[in-house]
Design an enzyme around this catalytic site. Structure first.
Site, PDB file in Angstrom:
ATOM      1  N   LYS A   9      -5.930   1.424   5.413  1.00 41.97           N
ATOM      2  CA  LYS A   9      -5.015   0.324   5.727  1.00 41.97           C
ATOM      3  C   LYS A   9      -4.349   0.574   7.086  1.00 41.97           C
ATOM      4  O   LYS A   9      -4.404   1.694   7.615  1.00 41.97           O
ATOM      5  CB  LYS A   9      -3.981   0.209   4.595  1.00 41.97           C
ATOM      6  N   TYR A  49      -8.204  -9.930  -2.057  1.00 41.46           N
ATOM      7  CA  TYR A  49      -7.055  -9.810  -2.966  1.00 41.46           C
ATOM      8  C   TYR A  49      -6.882 -11.076  -3.814  1.00 41.46           C
ATOM      9  O   TYR A  49      -5.759 -11.477  -4.115  1.00 41.46           O
ATOM     10  CB  TYR A  49      -5.783  -9.527  -2.167  1.00 41.46           C
ATOM     11  N   PHE A  57       4.642 -10.913  -3.757  1.00 38.48           N
ATOM     12  CA  PHE A  57       4.473 -10.000  -2.620  1.00 38.48           C
ATOM     13  C   PHE A  57       3.230 -10.319  -1.794  1.00 38.48           C
ATOM     14  O   PHE A  57       2.993  -9.687  -0.776  1.00 38.48           O
ATOM     15  CB  PHE A  57       4.429  -8.534  -3.096  1.00 38.48           C
ATOM     16  N   ARG A  85     -10.744   6.530  -7.453  1.00 36.73           N
ATOM     17  CA  ARG A  85      -9.482   5.943  -7.924  1.00 36.73           C
ATOM     18  C   ARG A  85      -8.514   7.046  -8.365  1.00 36.73           C
ATOM     19  O   ARG A  85      -7.326   6.995  -8.072  1.00 36.73           O
ATOM     20  CB  ARG A  85      -9.732   4.998  -9.107  1.00 36.73           C
ATOM     21  N   THR A  91      -0.903   2.805  -7.636  1.00 40.42           N
ATOM     22  CA  THR A  91      -0.517   1.860  -6.577  1.00 40.42           C
ATOM     23  C   THR A  91       0.853   2.219  -5.994  1.00 40.42           C
ATOM     24  O   THR A  91       1.015   2.271  -4.773  1.00 40.42           O
ATOM     25  CB  THR A  91      -0.460   0.426  -7.166  1.00 40.42           C
ATOM     26  N   ARG A 102      -2.183   9.063  -2.339  1.00 34.64           N
ATOM     27  CA  ARG A 102      -0.948   8.274  -2.205  1.00 34.64           C
ATOM     28  C   ARG A 102       0.290   9.139  -2.419  1.00 34.64           C
ATOM     29  O   ARG A 102       1.297   8.971  -1.727  1.00 34.64           O
ATOM     30  CB  ARG A 102      -0.991   7.076  -3.145  1.00 34.64           C
ATOM     31  N   ASN A 112       0.606   1.916   1.192  1.00 31.40           N
ATOM     32  CA  ASN A 112       0.069   3.036   0.411  1.00 31.40           C
ATOM     33  C   ASN A 112      -1.279   3.532   0.943  1.00 31.40           C
ATOM     34  O   ASN A 112      -2.113   4.028   0.212  1.00 31.40           O
ATOM     35  CB  ASN A 112       0.013   2.676  -1.078  1.00 31.40           C
ATOM     36  N   HIS A 115      -7.126   1.632   0.221  1.00 35.91           N
ATOM     37  CA  HIS A 115      -7.612   0.820  -0.888  1.00 35.91           C
ATOM     38  C   HIS A 115      -8.862   1.474  -1.456  1.00 35.91           C
ATOM     39  O   HIS A 115      -9.661   2.032  -0.706  1.00 35.91           O
ATOM     40  CB  HIS A 115      -7.983  -0.592  -0.407  1.00 35.91           C
ATOM     41  N   GLU A 126     -16.705  -6.294  -3.714  1.00 35.14           N
ATOM     42  CA  GLU A 126     -15.913  -5.947  -2.527  1.00 35.14           C
ATOM     43  C   GLU A 126     -16.801  -5.454  -1.385  1.00 35.14           C
ATOM     44  O   GLU A 126     -16.563  -5.795  -0.227  1.00 35.14           O
ATOM     45  CB  GLU A 126     -14.877  -4.875  -2.894  1.00 35.14           C
TER      46      GLU A 126
HETATM   47  P1  IDP Z   1      -4.390  -0.952  -5.970  1.00 37.25           P
HETATM   48  O1  IDP Z   1      -4.397  -0.992  -4.457  1.00 37.25           O
HETATM   49  O2  IDP Z   1      -3.808   0.332  -6.496  1.00 37.25           O
HETATM   50  O3  IDP Z   1      -5.731  -1.290  -6.572  1.00 37.25           O
HETATM   51  P2  IDP Z   1      -3.528  -3.658  -6.693  1.00 37.25           P
HETATM   52  O4  IDP Z   1      -2.730  -4.021  -7.902  1.00 37.25           O
HETATM   53  O5  IDP Z   1      -4.951  -4.080  -6.663  1.00 37.25           O
HETATM   54  O6  IDP Z   1      -3.366  -2.076  -6.475  1.00 37.25           O
HETATM   55  O7  IDP Z   1      -2.770  -4.256  -5.439  1.00 37.25           O
HETATM   56  C1  IDP Z   1      -3.357  -4.291  -4.170  1.00 37.25           C
HETATM   57  C2  IDP Z   1      -2.328  -3.939  -3.131  1.00 37.25           C
HETATM   58  O8  IDP Z   1      -1.262  -4.904  -3.156  1.00 37.25           O
HETATM   59  C3  IDP Z   1      -1.628  -2.597  -3.349  1.00 37.25           C
HETATM   60  O9  IDP Z   1      -2.365  -1.486  -2.896  1.00 37.25           O
HETATM   61  C4  IDP Z   1      -0.357  -2.794  -2.552  1.00 37.25           C
HETATM   62  O10 IDP Z   1      -0.599  -2.667  -1.158  1.00 37.25           O
HETATM   63  C5  IDP Z   1      -0.033  -4.261  -2.869  1.00 37.25           C
HETATM   64  N1  IDP Z   1       0.847  -4.366  -4.044  1.00 37.25           N
HETATM   65  C6  IDP Z   1       0.478  -4.278  -5.362  1.00 37.25           C
HETATM   66  N2  IDP Z   1       1.533  -4.408  -6.175  1.00 37.25           N
HETATM   67  C7  IDP Z   1       2.592  -4.585  -5.356  1.00 37.25           C
HETATM   68  C8  IDP Z   1       4.019  -4.791  -5.621  1.00 37.25           C
HETATM   69  O11 IDP Z   1       4.485  -4.825  -6.772  1.00 37.25           O
HETATM   70  N3  IDP Z   1       4.819  -4.928  -4.523  1.00 37.25           N
HETATM   71  C9  IDP Z   1       4.332  -4.903  -3.245  1.00 37.25           C
HETATM   72  N4  IDP Z   1       3.029  -4.721  -2.959  1.00 37.25           N
HETATM   73  C10 IDP Z   1       2.163  -4.549  -4.006  1.00 37.25           C
HETATM   74 MG    MG Z   2      -6.787  -3.072  -6.592  1.00 36.00          MG
END
Ligand code: IDP
Ligand code: MG
Length: 153
Positions: A9, A49, A57, A85, A91, A102, A112, A115, A126
């Site tokens: 990222k 996404y 968000f 993962r 996350t 992370r 974070n 991805h 993806e």
């Molecule tokens: P992941 O990246 O761990 O798979 P996902 O739920 O797929 O998590 O979410 C994708 C991305 O969206 C996260 O990596 C983060 O950058 C952002 N994100 C997810 N949940 C939140 C939140 O509650 N607040 C702000 N950003 C979030």
């Molecule tokens: Mg995800």
């Protein structure tokens, strides 16, 4: 052999973390089969996404992910999707297990650093969003017998 998509990222690139994070995957034994630097478009962000576009968000996520170049990469290995993962961690980096990428490099839910695809099915979709077949390379890692026994592949 499975493949998964990882994205470095904008924060990983700005903070100079790409090499250190990539070396974790290389040393683990995963093979790089494709990589490119790109600027994510809002269209690609919405596709990648899609499960999050209705979240409060999402506008910040799209703004952040399209603000600067990212590096997309496909890596391959035995059970690579779930193993990556686990190595990446939760996350919310503040809750990520110690030792995960992370946990080590982020203290944020949204900034974070990386991805990683969350299932084999998701990974296929993806990867297709970011790479054409010609951009992915089939080649043998010469040291593979030192990473896996024959019956593990
Ligand atoms: P992941 O990246 O761990 O798979 P996902 O739920 O797929 O998590 O979410 C994708 C991305 O969206 C996260 O990596 C983060 O950058 C952002 N994100 C997810 N949940 C939140 C939140 O509650 N607040 C702000 N950003 C979030
Ligand atoms: Mg995800």
């Amino acid at each position: 052999m499975e493949r998964t998509l990882i994205l470095f990222k904008p924060d990983a690139i700005q903070r100079g973390l790409v090499g250190e994070i990539l070396s974790v995957f290389e040393k683990k034994g995963f093979k790089i089969v494709g990589t490119k630097m790109l600027k994510m478009t809002p269209e690609l962000a919405k596709r990648h996404y899609a499960h999050l576009v209705d979240k409060p968000f999402y506008p910040d996520l799209e703004r952040f992910m399209t603000s600067q170049p990212i590096i997309a990469m496909v890596i391959e290995g035995v059970d690579v999707v779930s193993v990556v993962r686990d190595i990446v961690g939760a996350t919310n980096a503040r809750q990520a297990a110690p030792g995960t990428i992370r946990a080590r490099f982020s203290n944020s839910v949204s900034r974070n650093v990386i991805h990683a695809s969350d299932s084999v099915e998701t990974a296929k979709k993806e990867i297709a969003n970011f790479f054409s077949e010609e951009e992915l390379f089939d080649y043998e890692l010469v040291l593979k017998p030192f990473f896996y026994a024959g019956d593990e592949e």
